[in-house]
Motif scaffolding. Structure first.
Motif, PDB file in Angstrom:
ATOM      1  N   THR A 115      -4.330  13.371 -21.390  1.00 47.03           N
ATOM      2  CA  THR A 115      -2.827  12.834 -21.556  1.00 47.03           C
ATOM      3  C   THR A 115      -2.085  13.278 -20.586  1.00 47.03           C
ATOM      4  OG1 THR A 115      -3.324  12.436 -23.998  1.00 47.03           O
ATOM      5  CG2 THR A 115      -1.154  12.425 -23.106  1.00 47.03           C
ATOM      6  N   GLU A 116      -2.097  14.704 -20.255  1.00 49.95           N
ATOM      7  CA  GLU A 116      -1.171  15.258 -19.227  1.00 49.95           C
ATOM      8  C   GLU A 116      -1.318  14.800 -17.947  1.00 49.95           C
ATOM      9  OE1 GLU A 116      -1.031  19.567 -17.510  1.00 49.95           O
ATOM     10  OE2 GLU A 116      -0.711  19.543 -19.784  1.00 49.95           O
ATOM     11  N   GLU A 117      -2.536  14.535 -17.411  1.00 46.26           N
ATOM     12  CA  GLU A 117      -2.896  13.996 -16.327  1.00 46.26           C
ATOM     13  C   GLU A 117      -2.523  12.415 -16.127  1.00 46.26           C
ATOM     14  OE1 GLU A 117      -6.916  16.538 -15.519  1.00 46.26           O
ATOM     15  OE2 GLU A 117      -6.523  15.255 -17.229  1.00 46.26           O
ATOM     16  N   TRP A 118      -2.643  11.769 -17.149  1.00 50.05           N
ATOM     17  CA  TRP A 118      -2.086  10.429 -17.085  1.00 50.05           C
ATOM     18  C   TRP A 118      -0.611  10.226 -17.009  1.00 50.05           C
ATOM     19  CZ3 TRP A 118      -4.861   6.467 -15.372  1.00 50.05           C
ATOM     20  CH2 TRP A 118      -6.284   6.625 -15.676  1.00 50.05           C
ATOM     21  N   GLU A 119       0.088  11.271 -17.730  1.00 48.99           N
ATOM     22  CA  GLU A 119       1.409  11.224 -17.394  1.00 48.99           C
ATOM     23  C   GLU A 119       2.044  11.841 -16.275  1.00 48.99           C
ATOM     24  OE1 GLU A 119       2.553  14.156 -20.617  1.00 48.99           O
ATOM     25  OE2 GLU A 119       2.328  12.465 -22.315  1.00 48.99           O
ATOM     26  N   ALA A 120       1.168  12.561 -15.570  1.00 52.04           N
ATOM     27  CA  ALA A 120       1.494  12.763 -14.076  1.00 52.04           C
ATOM     28  C   ALA A 120       1.382  11.363 -13.405  1.00 52.04           C
ATOM     29  CB  ALA A 120       0.497  13.874 -13.815  1.00 52.04           C
ATOM     30  N   VAL A 121       0.177  10.832 -13.503  1.00 49.28           N
ATOM     31  CA  VAL A 121       0.010   9.682 -12.932  1.00 49.28           C
ATOM     32  C   VAL A 121       1.149   8.711 -13.085  1.00 49.28           C
ATOM     33  CG1 VAL A 121      -1.289   7.366 -12.471  1.00 49.28           C
ATOM     34  CG2 VAL A 121      -2.387   9.570 -12.686  1.00 49.28           C
ATOM     35  N   GLU A 122       1.659   8.222 -14.236  1.00 49.44           N
ATOM     36  CA  GLU A 122       2.911   7.670 -14.765  1.00 49.44           C
ATOM     37  C   GLU A 122       4.115   7.850 -13.909  1.00 49.44           C
ATOM     38  OE1 GLU A 122       2.797   4.642 -16.106  1.00 49.44           O
ATOM     39  OE2 GLU A 122       1.022   4.351 -16.876  1.00 49.44           O
ATOM     40  N   ALA A 123       4.296   9.490 -14.134  1.00 46.96           N
ATOM     41  CA  ALA A 123       5.564   9.947 -13.353  1.00 46.96           C
ATOM     42  C   ALA A 123       5.690   9.584 -11.807  1.00 46.96           C
ATOM     43  CB  ALA A 123       5.583  11.478 -13.430  1.00 46.96           C
ATOM     44  N   THR A 124       4.431   9.615 -11.298  1.00 50.01           N
ATOM     45  CA  THR A 124       4.422   9.396  -9.876  1.00 50.01           C
ATOM     46  C   THR A 124       4.527   7.908  -9.617  1.00 50.01           C
ATOM     47  OG1 THR A 124       2.685  11.091  -9.540  1.00 50.01           O
ATOM     48  CG2 THR A 124       2.644   9.479  -7.678  1.00 50.01           C
ATOM     49  N   ARG A 125       4.246   6.873 -10.427  1.00 45.61           N
ATOM     50  CA  ARG A 125       4.444   5.521 -10.431  1.00 45.61           C
ATOM     51  C   ARG A 125       6.013   5.544 -10.622  1.00 45.61           C
ATOM     52  NH1 ARG A 125       2.715   1.235  -7.969  1.00 45.61           N
ATOM     53  NH2 ARG A 125       0.625   1.402  -8.631  1.00 45.61           N
ATOM     54  N   ALA A 126       6.628   6.052 -11.353  1.00 44.30           N
ATOM     55  CA  ALA A 126       8.082   5.847 -11.608  1.00 44.30           C
ATOM     56  C   ALA A 126       8.738   6.317 -10.506  1.00 44.30           C
ATOM     57  CB  ALA A 126       8.368   6.871 -12.902  1.00 44.30           C
ATOM     58  N   ARG A 127       8.450   7.185  -9.743  1.00 45.40           N
ATOM     59  CA  ARG A 127       9.049   7.835  -8.504  1.00 45.40           C
ATOM     60  C   ARG A 127       8.760   6.669  -7.179  1.00 45.40           C
ATOM     61  NH1 ARG A 127       6.781  12.496  -9.968  1.00 45.40           N
ATOM     62  NH2 ARG A 127       5.414  12.595  -8.339  1.00 45.40           N
ATOM     63  N   ALA A 128       7.373   6.405  -7.158  1.00 48.69           N
ATOM     64  CA  ALA A 128       7.025   5.434  -6.177  1.00 48.69           C
ATOM     65  C   ALA A 128       7.454   4.149  -6.323  1.00 48.69           C
ATOM     66  CB  ALA A 128       5.326   5.542  -5.793  1.00 48.69           C
ATOM     67  N   GLY A 129       7.528   3.728  -7.594  1.00 53.77           N
ATOM     68  CA  GLY A 129       7.757   2.196  -7.821  1.00 53.77           C
ATOM     69  C   GLY A 129       6.740   1.304  -7.282  1.00 53.77           C
ATOM     70  N   SER A 130       6.985   0.016  -7.182  1.00 54.06           N
ATOM     71  CA  SER A 130       5.906  -0.794  -6.963  1.00 54.06           C
ATOM     72  C   SER A 130       6.767  -2.202  -6.334  1.00 54.06           C
ATOM     73  CB  SER A 130       5.254  -1.352  -8.160  1.00 54.06           C
ATOM     74  OG  SER A 130       4.090  -2.309  -7.628  1.00 54.06           O
ATOM     75  N   PRO A 131       5.886  -2.830  -5.225  1.00 48.70           N
ATOM     76  CA  PRO A 131       6.736  -4.139  -4.637  1.00 48.70           C
ATOM     77  C   PRO A 131       6.323  -5.211  -5.519  1.00 48.70           C
ATOM     78  CG  PRO A 131       4.842  -3.542  -3.232  1.00 48.70           C
ATOM     79  CD  PRO A 131       4.943  -2.272  -4.455  1.00 48.70           C
ATOM     80  N   LEU A 140       0.897  -1.266   0.105  1.00 50.31           N
ATOM     81  CA  LEU A 140       0.215   0.037   0.074  1.00 50.31           C
ATOM     82  C   LEU A 140       0.914   1.329  -0.218  1.00 50.31           C
ATOM     83  CD1 LEU A 140      -2.905  -0.778   2.414  1.00 50.31           C
ATOM     84  CD2 LEU A 140      -3.026  -0.888  -0.099  1.00 50.31           C
ATOM     85  N   GLY A 141       2.192   1.105   0.382  1.00 50.54           N
ATOM     86  CA  GLY A 141       2.890   2.302   0.460  1.00 50.54           C
ATOM     87  C   GLY A 141       3.209   3.214  -0.932  1.00 50.54           C
ATOM     88  N   PRO A 142       3.601   2.523  -1.801  1.00 52.31           N
ATOM     89  CA  PRO A 142       3.658   3.071  -3.168  1.00 52.31           C
ATOM     90  C   PRO A 142       2.303   3.199  -3.898  1.00 52.31           C
ATOM     91  CG  PRO A 142       4.658   0.884  -3.096  1.00 52.31           C
ATOM     92  CD  PRO A 142       4.462   1.228  -1.809  1.00 52.31           C
ATOM     93  N   HIS A 143       1.378   2.205  -3.539  1.00 58.20           N
ATOM     94  CA  HIS A 143       0.190   2.205  -4.123  1.00 58.20           C
ATOM     95  C   HIS A 143      -0.674   3.452  -3.670  1.00 58.20           C
ATOM     96  CE1 HIS A 143      -3.922   0.564  -5.403  1.00 58.20           C
ATOM     97  NE2 HIS A 143      -4.302   1.234  -4.476  1.00 58.20           N
ATOM     98  N   THR A 144      -0.617   3.985  -2.459  1.00 56.35           N
ATOM     99  CA  THR A 144      -1.205   5.052  -1.841  1.00 56.35           C
ATOM    100  C   THR A 144      -0.717   6.088  -2.469  1.00 56.35           C
ATOM    101  OG1 THR A 144      -1.955   3.845  -0.015  1.00 56.35           O
ATOM    102  CG2 THR A 144      -1.939   6.363   0.043  1.00 56.35           C
ATOM    103  N   GLU A 145       0.759   6.298  -2.780  1.00 54.88           N
ATOM    104  CA  GLU A 145       1.529   7.466  -3.184  1.00 54.88           C
ATOM    105  C   GLU A 145       1.060   7.757  -4.761  1.00 54.88           C
ATOM    106  OE1 GLU A 145       6.018   8.989  -4.241  1.00 54.88           O
ATOM    107  OE2 GLU A 145       5.686   7.244  -2.570  1.00 54.88           O
ATOM    108  N   VAL A 146       0.885   6.583  -5.449  1.00 52.01           N
ATOM    109  CA  VAL A 146       0.309   6.762  -6.899  1.00 52.01           C
ATOM    110  C   VAL A 146      -1.003   7.559  -6.733  1.00 52.01           C
ATOM    111  CG1 VAL A 146      -0.263   5.803  -8.900  1.00 52.01           C
ATOM    112  CG2 VAL A 146       1.745   5.180  -8.021  1.00 52.01           C
ATOM    113  N   GLU A 147      -1.815   6.880  -6.096  1.00 47.71           N
ATOM    114  CA  GLU A 147      -3.338   7.258  -5.871  1.00 47.71           C
ATOM    115  C   GLU A 147      -3.242   9.000  -5.500  1.00 47.71           C
ATOM    116  OE1 GLU A 147      -5.785   3.468  -5.269  1.00 47.71           O
ATOM    117  OE2 GLU A 147      -5.291   4.810  -3.670  1.00 47.71           O
ATOM    118  N   GLU A 148      -2.645   9.296  -4.263  1.00 44.84           N
ATOM    119  CA  GLU A 148      -2.891  10.590  -3.698  1.00 44.84           C
ATOM    120  C   GLU A 148      -2.039  11.615  -4.328  1.00 44.84           C
ATOM    121  OE1 GLU A 148      -2.498  10.357   0.647  1.00 44.84           O
ATOM    122  OE2 GLU A 148      -4.240   8.885   0.602  1.00 44.84           O
ATOM    123  N   GLN A 149      -0.848  11.141  -5.199  1.00 44.34           N
ATOM    124  CA  GLN A 149      -0.151  12.091  -5.827  1.00 44.34           C
ATOM    125  C   GLN A 149      -0.093  12.311  -7.165  1.00 44.34           C
ATOM    126  OE1 GLN A 149       4.116  12.016  -4.348  1.00 44.34           O
ATOM    127  NE2 GLN A 149       3.258  11.779  -2.149  1.00 44.34           N
ATOM    128  N   GLY A 150      -0.788  11.347  -7.708  1.00 44.36           N
ATOM    129  CA  GLY A 150      -1.137  11.273  -9.032  1.00 44.36           C
ATOM    130  C   GLY A 150      -2.492  11.120  -9.492  1.00 44.36           C
TER     131      GLY A 150
END
Length: 157
Positions: free
Chosen positions: A135-151, A53-63
């Protein structure tokens, strides 16, 4: 979980969904440990859930959530509040097995909230994102995922 709207065809939503699936699988392990009365195992599984949930929540809340908050402010605020409530109970096991005898029941209650929360996201947030984000918002979500990673390991393409 759901597959009716096509949102899982987006990598960002697919990854969030796979994390949801992993958490649901782990909740099953929690229930088994509770039935067996093995609180240390419950604490171990709680840490595994928190790790997902750590990176998952980061992607949701920041992206994802910021992109939807303008259209759905009350719903997004409620989901973020649920994140805090769930995290608080999981955090009690961060350093070991909680000694409070009420913790296992609080944990299972938080996991019931989490199960409902997952359904809200999969049946509401993800389809709404598919319909409302550009597109811009999806790119922001993807950038957040790139920073957060995933287990979780990404499936082979």
């Amino acid at each position: 979980m759901c597959e009716y709207c096509g949102c899982q065809s987006l990598t960002a939503i697919d990854e969030l969904t796979r994390e949801h699936d992993e958490v649901v699988r782990l909740i099953g392990h929690l229930r088994s440990a509770r039935q067996e009365g093995v609180t240390p195992r419950m604490a171990e599984v709680a840490r595994e859930i928190a790790r997902v949930l750590g990176p998952h929540t980061e992607v949701e809340e920041q992206g994802l959530f910021p992109a939807l908050a303008g259209d759905f402010p009350e719903q997004i605020a409620a989901l973020a509040d649920e994140h805090r409530r769930i995290e608080a109970v999981l955090a009690e096991a961060a350093e070991g097995t909680p000694t409070d005898p009420a913790w296992p029941d609080r944990l299972l209650a938080a996991m019931a909230v989490l199960r409902d929360h997952i359904l809200k996201e999969q049946d509401g947030v993800f389809p709404a994102a598919l319909a409302h984000l550009g597109t811009e918002e999806w790119e922001a979500v993807e950038a957040t995922r790139a920073r957060a990673g995933s287990p979780l390991v990404r499936p082979a393409a």
